[in-house]
Each structure stands twice: as C-alpha cells, then as structure tokens.
Design an enzyme around this catalytic site. Structure first.
Site, PDB file in Angstrom:
ATOM      1  N   HIS A  52       0.849  -1.193   0.000  1.00 43.46           N
ATOM      2  CA  HIS A  52       0.000   0.000   0.000  1.00 43.46           C
ATOM      3  C   HIS A  52       0.881   1.239   0.000  1.00 43.46           C
ATOM      4  CE1 HIS A  52       0.760  -0.547   4.316  1.00 43.46           C
ATOM      5  NE2 HIS A  52       0.308   0.674   4.551  1.00 43.46           N
ATOM      6  N   HIS A  54       1.384   4.008   1.922  1.00 41.25           N
ATOM      7  CA  HIS A  54       1.889   4.819   3.035  1.00 41.25           C
ATOM      8  C   HIS A  54       3.409   4.967   2.976  1.00 41.25           C
ATOM      9  CE1 HIS A  54      -1.955   4.201   5.648  1.00 41.25           C
ATOM     10  NE2 HIS A  54      -2.088   5.164   4.770  1.00 41.25           N
ATOM     11  N   ASP A  56       5.814   4.940   5.070  1.00 38.83           N
ATOM     12  CA  ASP A  56       6.701   4.009   5.775  1.00 38.83           C
ATOM     13  C   ASP A  56       6.753   2.644   5.100  1.00 38.83           C
ATOM     14  OD1 ASP A  56       4.008   3.578   6.647  1.00 38.83           O
ATOM     15  OD2 ASP A  56       4.728   2.513   8.420  1.00 38.83           O
ATOM     16  N   HIS A  57       6.083   2.520   3.945  1.00 37.61           N
ATOM     17  CA  HIS A  57       6.142   1.295   3.155  1.00 37.61           C
ATOM     18  C   HIS A  57       6.745   1.517   1.768  1.00 37.61           C
ATOM     19  CE1 HIS A  57       3.526  -1.260   5.829  1.00 37.61           C
ATOM     20  NE2 HIS A  57       3.371  -0.046   6.335  1.00 37.61           N
ATOM     21  N   HIS A 108      -7.450  -0.815   5.664  1.00 36.08           N
ATOM     22  CA  HIS A 108      -6.436   0.128   6.160  1.00 36.08           C
ATOM     23  C   HIS A 108      -6.268   1.255   5.156  1.00 36.08           C
ATOM     24  CE1 HIS A 108      -2.881   1.476   8.307  1.00 36.08           C
ATOM     25  NE2 HIS A 108      -2.147   1.361   7.211  1.00 36.08           N
ATOM     26  N   ASP A 130      -0.252  -3.849   6.363  1.00 34.17           N
ATOM     27  CA  ASP A 130      -0.892  -3.350   7.578  1.00 34.17           C
ATOM     28  C   ASP A 130      -2.357  -3.771   7.668  1.00 34.17           C
ATOM     29  OD1 ASP A 130       1.500  -2.152   8.155  1.00 34.17           O
ATOM     30  OD2 ASP A 130       0.790  -0.086   7.930  1.00 34.17           O
ATOM     31  N   HIS A 168       4.743  -4.543  11.058  1.00 38.59           N
ATOM     32  CA  HIS A 168       5.081  -3.799  12.271  1.00 38.59           C
ATOM     33  C   HIS A 168       5.195  -4.735  13.463  1.00 38.59           C
ATOM     34  CE1 HIS A 168       4.525   0.354  10.780  1.00 38.59           C
ATOM     35  NE2 HIS A 168       3.587  -0.177  10.021  1.00 38.59           N
TER      36      HIS A 168
END
Length: 258
Positions: A52, A54, A56-57, A108, A130, A168
């Site tokens: 996805h 985001h 942090d990905h 998410h 996530d 995570h």
C-alpha cells in the site's frame, strides 16, 4: 529460501526473501536497511513488492530502484512511485521462481493488496502489510469496517500453517488489547508469554502463524460469542450477530485503548 525481517524506523519490518542468488523485499519504507543487507549478503535485488501507499512502506522504493534496477510490483489503485507493475486480485507476481497470488484487502487503505505464496520451504507465506497484525489489524484510515471484515475473512481462510509476515512489531500492544477482549482465552495467555520471551531476547515476534491468529486475534474472531459480547459491552448498540458491527466496535475500542 531465506526469510528475514529487516528492522526499519522504530517498529517496521521490511521483509526480505532470498535464495542466496538474489533477493526480493516487501514494503521498503527506507532504503538503508535493505542496501546494508544486500551488501552483507552480497546479493542483487531482483524485485520489490509493495502492499500500500503509506510512506513508511514506499519511502525507500525510488532509491532502491535507482541503486539496484529492481522491478517494482504494487497495488493498481494507489499512488506508488513509478514505474510499477500494477496488480489486483487474481494477478500473480513471479519473483525468485515463486508465484505470489495477489489479494485485494482494502480497509487500512482503499487499495491495499497482499501477496501469498503457497509453498516457500514447505509452508505458505503471506505478506499482508498493515491489514493483519499478530493479535490485531490495521486502523481504518480509508476503508470501511465491512471492507476490513471481508479482507480479514479472505486472509483467515488461508491454510493454518501460513506464516503471517506483517509490517510492524505491534504484537505485545495488540495482545494487551486482545486480553481485555477475551481475558479467559488460554491460547492467548500462552501466546503472550511466548511473545514476551521473544522480545526480552531481542527477537521479533514475527512471522506469526495463521492458525495461531485464528485462536488469539479478536479481529479474526468477530463471530465468536466471547468476542461479540465484549464488543457489545463496549458499545451497547452492537448487534452481537453482526460481525461487521463487532469489528467496528473492536476497532474503535482499540483506537481508544490505553
């Protein structure tokens, strides 16, 4: 085939698979941990799988592509650094002589996908970003409770020995909430002890196993009477026969949980 969680930021894992000849990574939010691992292992990077959009990905994708020339696979309906091979449910991503099946798992985010390989060293592997965590699920930033319930149902139907590679290290926090939901769940108490021991040794709690998650994760247990009644105790308006309403209440409860 080697499966490695590369720590990133404060609690992310960038998953790496390699066969001692080449590597693939999943959701590289930053490039540094991947480049260091590639150098240490003396491996080229063949591909990057993205679940996805985001930051942090995907934050490390441009630098990794530039440094390695790796091919990037990702969700068809989200904004991910180009160029990318865009995937939807029913597509496959072929990397390291493995065929990863793609599932649409919105909730998410609106276009979140997951990657599933039925046989990696004799057991399945799931890269779920996530959507599903050990003991929990992702916050509903863009999707609906109905979407998340359907997505979790899709993942819960996979074989019990599937290794759940989420992104995570949230496990102990999730298990604290799960025990509030199901204080009488013996499997949950034992799993908590096991995970606490791993963290005390500085080891990841992941990957989990899907059979374990079905026993201990309240978000996969929305149709269990104990979980449904706990959701109703949190919100008296919840119909305990409605799994989506139970999930919505659980997610709100988790958002507020200390």
């Amino acid at each position: 085939m080697n499966l490695l969680p590369l720590p990133a930021f404060t609690d992310n894992y960038i998953w790496m698979l390699h066969d001692a000849q080449a590597a693939v990574v999943v959701d590289p939010g930053e490039a540094g941990p991947v480049l260091q691992a590639l150098q240490t292992l003396d491996l080229p990077l063949q591909a990057i799988l993205v679940t996805h959009h985001h930051a942090d990905h995907v934050g490390g994708v441009p630098a990794l592509r530039e440094a390695t020339g790796a091919r990037v696979f990702g969700p068809a309906h989200e904004t991910v650094p180009e160029p990318i091979t865009r995937l939807v449910q029913g597509d496959t991503a072929e990397v390291l002589d493995l065929r990863f099946q793609v599932f649409d798992v919105p909730g998410h985010t609106a276009g979140h996908i997951a990657y599933y390989a039925p046989d990696v060293n004799g057991a399945p592997v799931l890269f779920c970003g996530d959507t599903l965590f050990s003991g929990g699920c992702g916050r509903l930033f863009e999707g609906t409770p109905a979407q998340m319930q359907a997505s979790l149902d899709t993942l819960a139907a996979l074989p019990g020995d599937t290794r759940v590679c989420c992104a995570h290290e949230y496990t102990l926090s999730n298990l604290k909430f799960a025990r509030a939901v199901e204080p009488g769940n013996g499997a949950l108490r034992q799993y908590t002890r096991d995970c606490e021991a791993l963290r005390q040794q500085g080891r990841p709690t992941l990957p989990s196993r899907l059979a374990t998650e079905r026993d201990i994760n309240p978000f996969l247990r929305t149709r269990q009477p104990t979980v449904a009644q706990a959701a109703r105790a949190f919100d008296a308006q919840v119909d305990p026969q409605d799994a989506v309403a139970v999930l919505a209440a659980l997610r709100q409860w988790k958002n507020e949980f200390q």
